[in-house]
Design a protein around this motif. Structure first.
Motif, PDB file in Angstrom:
ATOM      1  N   LEU A  47      -3.745   8.676  -4.493  1.00 44.55           N
ATOM      2  CA  LEU A  47      -4.735   8.226  -3.520  1.00 44.55           C
ATOM      3  C   LEU A  47      -4.320   6.907  -2.872  1.00 44.55           C
ATOM      4  CD1 LEU A  47      -7.927   9.113  -5.587  1.00 44.55           C
ATOM      5  CD2 LEU A  47      -6.823  10.467  -3.786  1.00 44.55           C
ATOM      6  N   VAL A  48      -3.426   6.181  -3.548  1.00 48.41           N
ATOM      7  CA  VAL A  48      -2.850   4.940  -3.022  1.00 48.41           C
ATOM      8  C   VAL A  48      -1.399   4.859  -3.484  1.00 48.41           C
ATOM      9  CG1 VAL A  48      -5.069   3.694  -3.089  1.00 48.41           C
ATOM     10  CG2 VAL A  48      -3.454   3.464  -4.990  1.00 48.41           C
ATOM     11  N   VAL A  49      -0.649   3.978  -2.832  1.00 47.57           N
ATOM     12  CA  VAL A  49       0.698   3.633  -3.292  1.00 47.57           C
ATOM     13  C   VAL A  49       0.820   2.116  -3.274  1.00 47.57           C
ATOM     14  CG1 VAL A  49       1.820   5.767  -2.558  1.00 47.57           C
ATOM     15  CG2 VAL A  49       1.698   3.844  -0.982  1.00 47.57           C
ATOM     16  N   ARG A  50       1.669   1.595  -4.137  1.00 41.92           N
ATOM     17  CA  ARG A  50       1.966   0.163  -4.149  1.00 41.92           C
ATOM     18  C   ARG A  50       3.421  -0.025  -3.760  1.00 41.92           C
ATOM     19  NH1 ARG A  50      -0.471  -1.796  -9.869  1.00 41.92           N
ATOM     20  NH2 ARG A  50       0.143   0.300 -10.458  1.00 41.92           N
ATOM     21  N   ARG A  51       3.631  -1.045  -2.929  1.00 40.40           N
ATOM     22  CA  ARG A  51       4.988  -1.364  -2.471  1.00 40.40           C
ATOM     23  C   ARG A  51       5.117  -2.874  -2.331  1.00 40.40           C
ATOM     24  NH1 ARG A  51       4.564   3.130   1.653  1.00 40.40           N
ATOM     25  NH2 ARG A  51       5.457   4.898   0.557  1.00 40.40           N
ATOM     26  N   PRO A  52       6.328  -3.385  -2.432  1.00 45.47           N
ATOM     27  CA  PRO A  52       6.520  -4.805  -2.131  1.00 45.47           C
ATOM     28  C   PRO A  52       6.033  -5.097  -0.715  1.00 45.47           C
ATOM     29  CG  PRO A  52       8.482  -3.889  -3.161  1.00 45.47           C
ATOM     30  CD  PRO A  52       7.565  -2.731  -2.855  1.00 45.47           C
ATOM     31  N   SER A  53       5.421  -6.232  -0.546  1.00 42.41           N
ATOM     32  CA  SER A  53       4.854  -6.604   0.748  1.00 42.41           C
ATOM     33  C   SER A  53       5.934  -6.625   1.827  1.00 42.41           C
ATOM     34  CB  SER A  53       4.193  -7.977   0.660  1.00 42.41           C
ATOM     35  OG  SER A  53       3.740  -8.383   1.927  1.00 42.41           O
TER      36      SER A  53
ATOM     37  N   ASP B 233       6.569 -10.544   3.048  1.00 42.67           N
ATOM     38  CA  ASP B 233       7.366 -11.566   2.369  1.00 42.67           C
ATOM     39  C   ASP B 233       8.052 -11.079   1.090  1.00 42.67           C
ATOM     40  OD1 ASP B 233       5.434 -11.480   0.381  1.00 42.67           O
ATOM     41  OD2 ASP B 233       4.512 -13.367   0.961  1.00 42.67           O
ATOM     42  N   ARG B 234       7.834  -9.868   0.699  1.00 39.23           N
ATOM     43  CA  ARG B 234       8.483  -9.244  -0.459  1.00 39.23           C
ATOM     44  C   ARG B 234       8.106  -9.868  -1.806  1.00 39.23           C
ATOM     45  NH1 ARG B 234      10.013  -4.313   0.800  1.00 39.23           N
ATOM     46  NH2 ARG B 234      11.536  -4.189   2.443  1.00 39.23           N
ATOM     47  N   ARG B 235       7.330 -10.958  -1.806  1.00 37.58           N
ATOM     48  CA  ARG B 235       6.912 -11.553  -3.080  1.00 37.58           C
ATOM     49  C   ARG B 235       5.670 -10.859  -3.618  1.00 37.58           C
ATOM     50  NH1 ARG B 235       7.294 -17.189  -0.649  1.00 37.58           N
ATOM     51  NH2 ARG B 235       5.139 -16.665  -0.315  1.00 37.58           N
ATOM     52  N   GLY B 236       4.776 -10.472  -2.730  1.00 35.98           N
ATOM     53  CA  GLY B 236       3.538  -9.837  -3.146  1.00 35.98           C
ATOM     54  C   GLY B 236       3.670  -8.324  -3.141  1.00 35.98           C
ATOM     55  N   ILE B 237       2.637  -7.676  -3.648  1.00 36.15           N
ATOM     56  CA  ILE B 237       2.592  -6.223  -3.677  1.00 36.15           C
ATOM     57  C   ILE B 237       1.445  -5.767  -2.787  1.00 36.15           C
ATOM     58  CG2 ILE B 237       2.237  -4.187  -5.137  1.00 36.15           C
ATOM     59  CD1 ILE B 237       4.850  -5.601  -5.724  1.00 36.15           C
ATOM     60  N   ASP B 238       1.732  -4.834  -1.907  1.00 32.66           N
ATOM     61  CA  ASP B 238       0.709  -4.242  -1.051  1.00 32.66           C
ATOM     62  C   ASP B 238       0.189  -2.960  -1.674  1.00 32.66           C
ATOM     63  OD1 ASP B 238       0.875  -6.176   0.925  1.00 32.66           O
ATOM     64  OD2 ASP B 238       2.256  -5.017   2.178  1.00 32.66           O
TER      65      ASP B 238
END
Length: 159
Positions: free
Chosen positions: A89-95, A98-103
């Protein structure tokens, strides 16, 4: 168990009001949760995450922002998102910024389930809260909780 060193105990009336709030809030949230689970297999926490994602640009929010919006710990949000992720229902990826956070990004399946769940959830909210109170009482309730949020350092734009 009052002690003499502390003089700000709740009065009997305040204690009764506090307990009525605790019980009523617990009953309301529990009933809304059961209604959602029975209707579409989503818990209130999962539903709230999907709602926040549906309102965000590109159905994407940083995990830390999602936790702040829902006033929950990052660990708790992470566990709930993990359950949503297992259901695709969702996916998580590096932001991407800035690549530091997770979207956290809502999938097409997540959006479809939210569209299915929303009318049932709104009906549950109506039956269990909106139709139980007068319009004035509901407006007062909202005003009270906005005031509590502000006193806790939040603003309505945070919610």
């Amino acid at each position: 168990m009052p002690t003499e060193e502390f003089d700000r105990w709740l009065t009997a009336s305040q204690q009764a009001d506090w307990r009525a709030y605790l019980e009523g809030n617990s009953i309301l949230w529990g009933a809304l949760n059961v209604d959602l689970i029975e209707a579409c297999g989503l818990s209130m926490s999962e539903y709230e995450i999907l709602v926040r994602l549906s309102e965000a640009p590109e159905h994407t929010l940083r995990m830390s922002v999602l936790a702040d919006y829902l006033a929950q710990s990052r660990s708790r949000i992470s566990h709930t998102v993990q359950r949503l992720e297992r259901r695709q229902l969702v996916v998580r990826r590096p932001s991407a910024r800035d690549r530091r956070g997770i979207d956290c990004i809502m999938s097409t399946a997540g959006y479809a389930l939210l569209k299915h769940a929303a009318p049932m959830h709104v009906e549950s909210v109506r039956q269990r809260l909106v139709d139980v109170l007068t319009a004035e009482e509901l407006a007062q309730l909202a005003q009270f909780f906005r005031r509590i949020a502000v006193a806790s350092g939040r603003t309505t734009s945070d919610m």
